[in-house]
Motif scaffolding. Structure first.
Motif, PDB file in Angstrom:
ATOM      1  N   ASP A  50      31.476  31.493 -19.818  1.00 10.74           N
ATOM      2  CA  ASP A  50      32.739  32.155 -20.099  1.00 10.74           C
ATOM      3  C   ASP A  50      33.870  31.645 -19.203  1.00 10.74           C
ATOM      4  O   ASP A  50      35.022  31.598 -19.618  1.00 10.74           O
TER       5      ASP A  50
ATOM      6  N   TYR B  22      35.894  39.046 -22.229  1.00 11.92           N
ATOM      7  CA  TYR B  22      34.639  39.163 -21.493  1.00 11.92           C
ATOM      8  C   TYR B  22      34.453  37.903 -20.657  1.00 11.92           C
ATOM      9  O   TYR B  22      34.932  36.849 -20.987  1.00 11.92           O
ATOM     10  N   THR B  23      33.802  38.055 -19.557  1.00 15.80           N
ATOM     11  CA  THR B  23      33.521  36.892 -18.730  1.00 15.80           C
ATOM     12  C   THR B  23      32.077  36.983 -18.286  1.00 15.80           C
ATOM     13  O   THR B  23      31.745  37.736 -17.377  1.00 15.80           O
ATOM     14  N   GLN B  24      31.219  36.273 -18.940  1.00 19.27           N
ATOM     15  CA  GLN B  24      29.817  36.236 -18.569  1.00 19.27           C
ATOM     16  C   GLN B  24      29.498  34.862 -18.027  1.00 19.27           C
ATOM     17  O   GLN B  24      29.480  33.884 -18.767  1.00 19.27           O
ATOM     18  N   LEU B  25      29.310  34.826 -16.749  1.00 21.48           N
ATOM     19  CA  LEU B  25      28.812  33.650 -16.049  1.00 21.48           C
ATOM     20  C   LEU B  25      29.630  32.393 -16.323  1.00 21.48           C
ATOM     21  O   LEU B  25      30.793  32.456 -16.701  1.00 21.48           O
TER      22      LEU B  25
END
Length: 142
Positions: free
Chosen positions: A54, A48-51
C-alpha cells in the motif's frame, strides 16, 4: 469575463533569482483554504495502508498527481513486543523508525505506555512553576 489564475514560483539564493515558472499542481501553503483544498486534492488517495504494497500504491499515486510526500516527516512506529520490525519504503527511500511520536499533543510510544506523556506534562508544569516563581520573586524584590 473569466480569468484563469496561474500560480508561479521562483528560487532566490543569495540575492540571485531564477526565472518564474508556472505551477500546475499542488496546494498553496499558508492560505486559509489550504487545508480544505488539500483534502479535496488528495480525495482519491487509497484510504487504507497495509504494509509495503500500500505504501507503493500511495507513492505511485503521489508521482501521478505530482504530490510529493516529505519522507523526512514520515515515521514508522513498531507497536508491541512481538512486532516483526519490517523496514518500509516510500519509493527508494526507507522510512525512519521512531521510538515515539507526538500526535495532536499526545505522545505515543511502541509500548503504548503513558510514561512519556506524563513526563512531558511534569516538565511543562515545572517550567511554568519556575517562571511563576521567578516573576513573583522579581516583583517582591522591587
Amino acid at each position: 469575463m473569466l480569468r484563469l489564475l496561474l500560480r508561479g514560483q521562483r528560487v532566490v539564493i543569495r540575492g540571485s533569482m531564477s526565472q518564474w515558472a508556472c505551477v500546475h499542481s499542488g496546494v498553496p501553503q499558508g492560505s486559509i483554504l489550504g487545508p480544505l483544498l488539500f483534502l479535496i486534492y488528495i480525495n482519491k488517495t487509497p484510504i487504507y495502508t497495509q504494509l509495503q504494497r500500500d505504501l507503493n500504491l500511495i507513492s505511485d499515486w503521489a508521482d501521478t498527481w505530482q504530490m510529493k510526500f516529505n519522507i523526512d516527516k514520515c515515521k514508522v512506529l513498531h507497536v508491541g513486543s512481538r512486532n516483526i520490525k519490517y523496514r518500509y519504503f516510500m519509493g527508494p527511500t526507507e522510512i525512519k523508525v521512531a521510538d515515539y511520536e507526538k500526535d495532536l499533543g499526545v505522545y505515543v510510544d511502541a509500548s503504548m505506555s503513558h510514561s512519556r506523556q506524563c513526563g512531558e506534562a511534569i516538565k511543562k508544569a515545572n517550567r511554568m512553576l519556575g517562571y511563576i516563581s521567578r516573576c513573583v520573586g522579581l516583583s517582591q524584590g522591587r
